[in-house]
Design a protein around this motif. Sequence first.
Motif, PDB file in Angstrom:
ATOM      1  N   LEU A 119      17.238  -5.231  -8.194  1.00 38.26           N
ATOM      2  CA  LEU A 119      16.516  -4.628  -9.310  1.00 38.26           C
ATOM      3  C   LEU A 119      15.337  -5.499  -9.743  1.00 38.26           C
ATOM      4  CD1 LEU A 119      19.265  -3.170 -11.680  1.00 38.26           C
ATOM      5  CD2 LEU A 119      17.457  -1.908 -10.508  1.00 38.26           C
ATOM      6  N   SER A 120      15.580  -6.791  -9.823  1.00 38.44           N
ATOM      7  CA  SER A 120      14.532  -7.718 -10.240  1.00 38.44           C
ATOM      8  C   SER A 120      13.375  -7.702  -9.246  1.00 38.44           C
ATOM      9  CB  SER A 120      15.104  -9.130 -10.370  1.00 38.44           C
ATOM     10  OG  SER A 120      14.080 -10.043 -10.731  1.00 38.44           O
ATOM     11  N   ARG A 121      13.722  -7.665  -7.962  1.00 34.13           N
ATOM     12  CA  ARG A 121      12.679  -7.641  -6.940  1.00 34.13           C
ATOM     13  C   ARG A 121      11.874  -6.345  -7.023  1.00 34.13           C
ATOM     14  NH1 ARG A 121      13.527  -8.148  -0.355  1.00 34.13           N
ATOM     15  NH2 ARG A 121      11.323  -7.879   0.179  1.00 34.13           N
ATOM     16  N   LEU A 122      12.553  -5.219  -7.232  1.00 34.24           N
ATOM     17  CA  LEU A 122      11.863  -3.939  -7.346  1.00 34.24           C
ATOM     18  C   LEU A 122      10.915  -3.939  -8.540  1.00 34.24           C
ATOM     19  CD1 LEU A 122      11.445  -0.981  -6.538  1.00 34.24           C
ATOM     20  CD2 LEU A 122      13.443  -0.406  -7.924  1.00 34.24           C
ATOM     21  N   VAL A 123      11.405  -4.451  -9.675  1.00 36.41           N
ATOM     22  CA  VAL A 123      10.562  -4.491 -10.873  1.00 36.41           C
ATOM     23  C   VAL A 123       9.363  -5.410 -10.646  1.00 36.41           C
ATOM     24  CG1 VAL A 123      10.468  -5.188 -13.285  1.00 36.41           C
ATOM     25  CG2 VAL A 123      12.423  -3.890 -12.439  1.00 36.41           C
ATOM     26  N   ASP A 124       9.577  -6.546  -9.980  1.00 39.40           N
ATOM     27  CA  ASP A 124       8.477  -7.462  -9.689  1.00 39.40           C
ATOM     28  C   ASP A 124       7.432  -6.803  -8.786  1.00 39.40           C
ATOM     29  OD1 ASP A 124       9.643  -9.409 -11.235  1.00 39.40           O
ATOM     30  OD2 ASP A 124      10.567 -10.465  -9.535  1.00 39.40           O
ATOM     31  N   ASP A 125       7.923  -6.073  -7.756  1.00 36.94           N
ATOM     32  CA  ASP A 125       6.999  -5.391  -6.846  1.00 36.94           C
ATOM     33  C   ASP A 125       6.189  -4.335  -7.585  1.00 36.94           C
ATOM     34  OD1 ASP A 125       7.891  -6.944  -4.793  1.00 36.94           O
ATOM     35  OD2 ASP A 125       9.165  -5.410  -3.878  1.00 36.94           O
ATOM     36  N   LEU A 126       6.860  -3.572  -8.446  1.00 38.56           N
ATOM     37  CA  LEU A 126       6.152  -2.543  -9.207  1.00 38.56           C
ATOM     38  C   LEU A 126       5.127  -3.162 -10.149  1.00 38.56           C
ATOM     39  CD1 LEU A 126       9.090  -0.108 -10.042  1.00 38.56           C
ATOM     40  CD2 LEU A 126       7.179   0.312  -8.485  1.00 38.56           C
ATOM     41  N   GLN A 127       5.473  -4.307 -10.713  1.00 39.59           N
ATOM     42  CA  GLN A 127       4.528  -4.978 -11.606  1.00 39.59           C
ATOM     43  C   GLN A 127       3.310  -5.472 -10.823  1.00 39.59           C
ATOM     44  OE1 GLN A 127       5.925  -8.582 -13.475  1.00 39.59           O
ATOM     45  NE2 GLN A 127       4.494  -8.369 -15.186  1.00 39.59           N
ATOM     46  N   GLU A 128       3.538  -5.975  -9.605  1.00 41.79           N
ATOM     47  CA  GLU A 128       2.428  -6.419  -8.764  1.00 41.79           C
ATOM     48  C   GLU A 128       1.467  -5.256  -8.495  1.00 41.79           C
ATOM     49  OE1 GLU A 128       1.629  -9.311  -7.449  1.00 41.79           O
ATOM     50  OE2 GLU A 128       3.374 -10.569  -7.779  1.00 41.79           O
ATOM     51  N   LEU A 129       2.016  -4.111  -8.140  1.00 38.60           N
ATOM     52  CA  LEU A 129       1.184  -2.950  -7.840  1.00 38.60           C
ATOM     53  C   LEU A 129       0.467  -2.448  -9.085  1.00 38.60           C
ATOM     54  CD1 LEU A 129       3.564  -1.030  -5.422  1.00 38.60           C
ATOM     55  CD2 LEU A 129       1.460  -2.238  -4.827  1.00 38.60           C
ATOM     56  N   ALA A 130       1.151  -2.465 -10.218  1.00 38.14           N
ATOM     57  CA  ALA A 130       0.522  -2.017 -11.459  1.00 38.14           C
ATOM     58  C   ALA A 130      -0.657  -2.917 -11.826  1.00 38.14           C
ATOM     59  CB  ALA A 130       1.542  -1.982 -12.584  1.00 38.14           C
ATOM     60  N   LEU A 131      -0.478  -4.230 -11.664  1.00 39.13           N
ATOM     61  CA  LEU A 131      -1.569  -5.161 -11.953  1.00 39.13           C
ATOM     62  C   LEU A 131      -2.735  -4.935 -10.995  1.00 39.13           C
ATOM     63  CD1 LEU A 131       0.433  -8.455 -12.624  1.00 39.13           C
ATOM     64  CD2 LEU A 131      -0.819  -7.081 -14.304  1.00 39.13           C
ATOM     65  N   ALA A 132      -2.416  -4.678  -9.713  1.00 36.35           N
ATOM     66  CA  ALA A 132      -3.479  -4.432  -8.733  1.00 36.35           C
ATOM     67  C   ALA A 132      -4.233  -3.162  -9.076  1.00 36.35           C
ATOM     68  CB  ALA A 132      -2.879  -4.349  -7.330  1.00 36.35           C
ATOM     69  N   ASP A 133      -3.515  -2.111  -9.468  1.00 36.03           N
ATOM     70  CA  ASP A 133      -4.172  -0.853  -9.834  1.00 36.03           C
ATOM     71  C   ASP A 133      -5.084  -1.033 -11.035  1.00 36.03           C
ATOM     72  OD1 ASP A 133      -2.965   0.496  -7.786  1.00 36.03           O
ATOM     73  OD2 ASP A 133      -1.304   1.251  -9.004  1.00 36.03           O
ATOM     74  N   ALA A 134      -4.674  -1.874 -11.974  1.00 37.32           N
ATOM     75  CA  ALA A 134      -5.463  -2.097 -13.184  1.00 37.32           C
ATOM     76  C   ALA A 134      -6.568  -3.125 -12.976  1.00 37.32           C
ATOM     77  CB  ALA A 134      -4.550  -2.544 -14.325  1.00 37.32           C
ATOM     78  N   GLY A 135      -6.652  -3.698 -11.769  1.00 39.96           N
ATOM     79  CA  GLY A 135      -7.653  -4.722 -11.507  1.00 39.96           C
ATOM     80  C   GLY A 135      -7.369  -6.028 -12.211  1.00 39.96           C
ATOM     81  N   GLN A 136      -6.107  -6.271 -12.558  1.00 32.82           N
ATOM     82  CA  GLN A 136      -5.739  -7.481 -13.299  1.00 32.82           C
ATOM     83  C   GLN A 136      -4.865  -8.417 -12.470  1.00 32.82           C
ATOM     84  OE1 GLN A 136      -3.915  -6.142 -16.917  1.00 32.82           O
ATOM     85  NE2 GLN A 136      -5.793  -5.225 -17.713  1.00 32.82           N
ATOM     86  N   LEU A 137      -4.847  -8.159 -11.163  1.00 34.25           N
ATOM     87  CA  LEU A 137      -4.048  -9.028 -10.295  1.00 34.25           C
ATOM     88  C   LEU A 137      -4.693 -10.414 -10.259  1.00 34.25           C
ATOM     89  CD1 LEU A 137      -1.550  -8.857  -8.491  1.00 34.25           C
ATOM     90  CD2 LEU A 137      -3.072  -8.384  -6.571  1.00 34.25           C
TER      91      LEU A 137
END
Length: 456
Positions: A284-302
Amino acid sequence: MRSLWFKLTAALVLVTMLGVGLAVLVPGVVTVRSFQNFVSRSRATEREVLVNALAIYYEEWGSWEGLHTLVMSRPGHMGQGMGPVMAPGMTGAWQFQVADRNGVVVAASRVEQIGMQLSPSQVRQGVPIEVDGQEVGYLLPGTAVTLLREPEETFLRRLRETVVPVGLAAGGVAILLGLILTWQLTDPLRKLQTAAQGIASGDLSQRVDIKSKDEIGELGRTFNHMAENLSRAEELRRNMTADIAHELRNPLAVMRGNLEAIQDGVYQPTEENIASIHQQAVLLSRLVDDLQELALADAGQLRIEREPVDLAAIIERVAVESAPRASREGISIVRDAPSEPLLVSADPQRIGQVLGNLLDNAIRHSPEGGSITVRAQRQQDTVQVDVVDQGPGLSPEELSLVFERFYRGDKARTRATGGAGLGLAIVKQLIEAHGGRVWAESTEGQGATFSFTLPT
């Protein structure tokens, strides 16, 4: 709101009317003036000939006596040289006076003017009639001398009667053809408007059938491509929502079931059962981390912390970290990189994550006893890294989807063996955030090669 067709039609009608008006007016005015100038020159020539004829008459008879009687009784036969000028009916068009040297009218187109004494100013307006160098009289054309005769008036009238209707007919035909043309030109735009309104209301299946090869046709093809992308994005969104719910539901269900079983005394809180719950929490933690990575990339905040790094050293480190897992699957990792440093400007942690995800993907798809090759080479202003596996390969359809979120090439794989389908999507986002490029190549049944480049 007035439509584009209405505006184009109004503009076309205005331009057509203006063009036809100018086409009729300008040539008509020029023609009439040219014709009038021609008639005026002809009249001047006739006056000269008439003056000569009057001079011959005076020279022959020695006076003006009998001139008026001759003019009125036998028009066209006024003596030698006068016939060609005073043709029958000419007196109706010529308004004239002939005065002697003293300014007394001796012949005129109007009988009541005979014997009238002209003023000196009137005499000066006349054309002198000379015989042997002496002025013996004057020819005074009346105001009607420049008027057009009946045939000339008929010519101009017929000209006007022809030019104006022809111009109006040509304008009407032009407007009719213009209406048809503007309707055909704006028809694709109406189709685009209808389709765009459909998409705006949520119908992403809208497409336009525009086959022209001009800018409007290109606009229609671009619109269809946009609609396809929107439809695909909407489908991916729905699938992603379902996949996220599924990926969260399974670990939570397992954790809840195990905890309730422990509460009910079915399971004992042994180290093994607690480890199983912990494993699900890690997933679960890994999935949430992956989703957060993608969300940051989509927002241009990676967050990317660039620094000069040796890509060959990162490859070595990640390969060593992945070797134990590969070894358990009976897979070897081969490193093929030059001995000299491969310096790039990149975030070492992010690039390590990229290589880790690619190796993890290659291990999952490689058969037991197979090998994975990590190859690096310098190219002009970039460094290219290839991760080559000996798995079943990818079909052309899978190659186009392999970097999509939650995509799993092998549907039989579970979350535990096949991952959540986010690893390659994260790879794509991280490489593109570095200004690089990532792609996959494969021949089905002959393994796959995942490559990326980083600028130096």
